[in-house]
Design an enzyme around this catalytic site. Structure first.
Site, short mmCIF file in Angstrom:
data_model
loop_
_atom_site.label_atom_id
_atom_site.label_comp_id
_atom_site.label_asym_id
_atom_site.label_seq_id
_atom_site.Cartn_x
_atom_site.Cartn_y
_atom_site.Cartn_z
N PRO A 78 0.82 -1.21 0.00
CA PRO A 78 0.00 0.00 0.00
C PRO A 78 0.86 1.26 0.00
O PRO A 78 1.78 1.41 0.79
CB PRO A 78 -0.80 -0.13 1.30
N CYS A 79 0.54 2.16 -0.93
CA CYS A 79 1.41 3.33 -1.14
C CYS A 79 1.03 4.51 -0.25
O CYS A 79 1.82 5.44 -0.11
CB CYS A 79 1.37 3.76 -2.61
N GLN A 80 -0.15 4.48 0.37
CA GLN A 80 -0.60 5.66 1.11
C GLN A 80 0.36 6.11 2.21
O GLN A 80 0.56 7.31 2.41
CB GLN A 80 -1.99 5.40 1.72
N PHE A 82 3.47 6.24 2.18
CA PHE A 82 4.67 6.86 1.62
C PHE A 82 4.35 8.03 0.71
O PHE A 82 5.25 8.71 0.22
CB PHE A 82 5.47 5.81 0.84
#
Length: 343
Positions: A78-80, A82
């Site tokens: 999950p990119c949220q 970063f």
């Protein structure tokens, strides 16, 4: 030489679908979002494991790799945590998922590894540790920030892509498109039937557009392609945009332009007020099908078993969080080129 993969954090299957287009076999995907099970399995002929990556073992995943195959472990944590929008916020527990990705690499020792995430991840120690551990374990590692239009996607998304191999030096294929050849919104979605705000096309339940309030209908009619809310008459400007804190958000309530790539698709891309997600010429936000196509999913990709199963928030989440299919294809082509050099 058969390459067989497992896709961690697989979502609705964008990365898997792109890998499969290049001839790589993906046997299974892992994700905690149960809404992704139907699209992942029906479009990819692969097993969906409804689990957190933190709860799964290497031994369980090893059962999906046939004897003698080149093992690929792929994933997009999950990119949220970063993202630039999360900077300065308390540490997110999802940071630890990248460590679990690293743990599974240790347990499986795959021949190939790939991951994709936001460019901001480059600044974080957790990524530097992940990369250093790969190198220490004997992997050749290549990473770079990819500008999606350079590879034929009609979307100005930028993503960090990493590929790693225990079999020799590996690289990411060079750009396939020059700026003069970039795919545009027109190239991607102009063939779809017209819709009004709040309508669903009878032949495709995913080609549905969110409704608009009376004032938002007036706003989109006053909006120009690539313009801003500053183009509107004063009576249509929202109060929040008159405050100092709101003046900088010029792309919200914006229309896309036909002759350019789209902005980055997000989980809120079906809402006119959530970014530059207004249709270039029709008075509505883009439909879910249009958003999926801009994420390079094929027109026929199924996201729900029936119209009754369609939930707008879940659809937005699956489409916005997906690895673009074409980006998965770029990774697959990079792997195939790599294998040619070692055989």
């Amino acid at each position: 030489m058969q390459v067989v993969g497992v896709d961690l954090f697989c979502g609705a299957g964008g990365l898997t679908h792109g890998l499969k287009k290049t001839g790589i076999t993906v046997k299974a995907g892992v994700d905690i979002d149960l809404a992704c099970k139907f699209p992942y399995e029906v479009n990819n002929n692969a097993v969906f494991l409804h689990k957190s990556v933190s709860e799964i073992s290497g031994a369980e995943l090893l059962s999906f790799y046939p004897s003698g195959a080149i093992k690929l472990l792929a994933g997009c944590a999950p990119c949220q945590p970063f993202s630039k929008y999360s900077q300065g916020r308390p540490r997110d527990e999802r940071w630890g998922l990248l460590y679990h990705f690293s743990r599974l690499i240790d347990e499986i020792l795959p021949d190939l590894v790939t991951m994709e995430n936001v460019p901001e991840l480059l600044k974080h120690g957790v990524y530097l540790e992940f990369k250093s551990k790969l190198i220490d374990s004997g992997y050749s590692v290549k990473d770079k920030v990819v500008f999606c239009p350079d590879y034929g996607m009609a979307q100005t998304r930028r993503r960090l892509v990493l590929v790693a191999s225990r079999m020799g030096n590996i690289d990411i294929i060079p750009a396939t498109h020059k700026p003069s050849e970039y795919q545009t919104v027109y190239d991607a979605i102009s063939h779809l039937p017209e819709l009004k705000a709040g309508e669903v096309h009878p032949d495709d339940p995913l080609h549905r557009a969110g409704g608009l309030t009376e004032i938002n209908l007036k706003r989109i009619r006053a909006s120009k392609p690539n313009g801003t809310w500053r183009d509107w008459p004063n009576e249509l400007v929202a109060k929040c945009h008159l405050k100092d804190s709101g003046r900088g958000y010029s792309s919200v309530y914006g229309r896309m332009a036909w002759n350019e790539p789209s902005p980055t698709m997000t989980t809120q891309c079906y809402g006119y007020g959530n970014g530059r997600f207004g249709h270039p010429s029709q008075d509505r936000a883009i439909s879910f099908r249009e958003a999926a196509i801009l994420q390079s999913f094929p027109d026929s990709y199924q996201f729900a078993e029936s119209q009754a199963d369609i939930q707008m928030a879940a659809l937005g989440r699956m489409i916005g969080n997906a690895v673009p299919v074409r980006l998965g294809e770029v990774v697959g082509l990079s792997i195939k080129e790599h294998i040619k050099t070692i055989t």
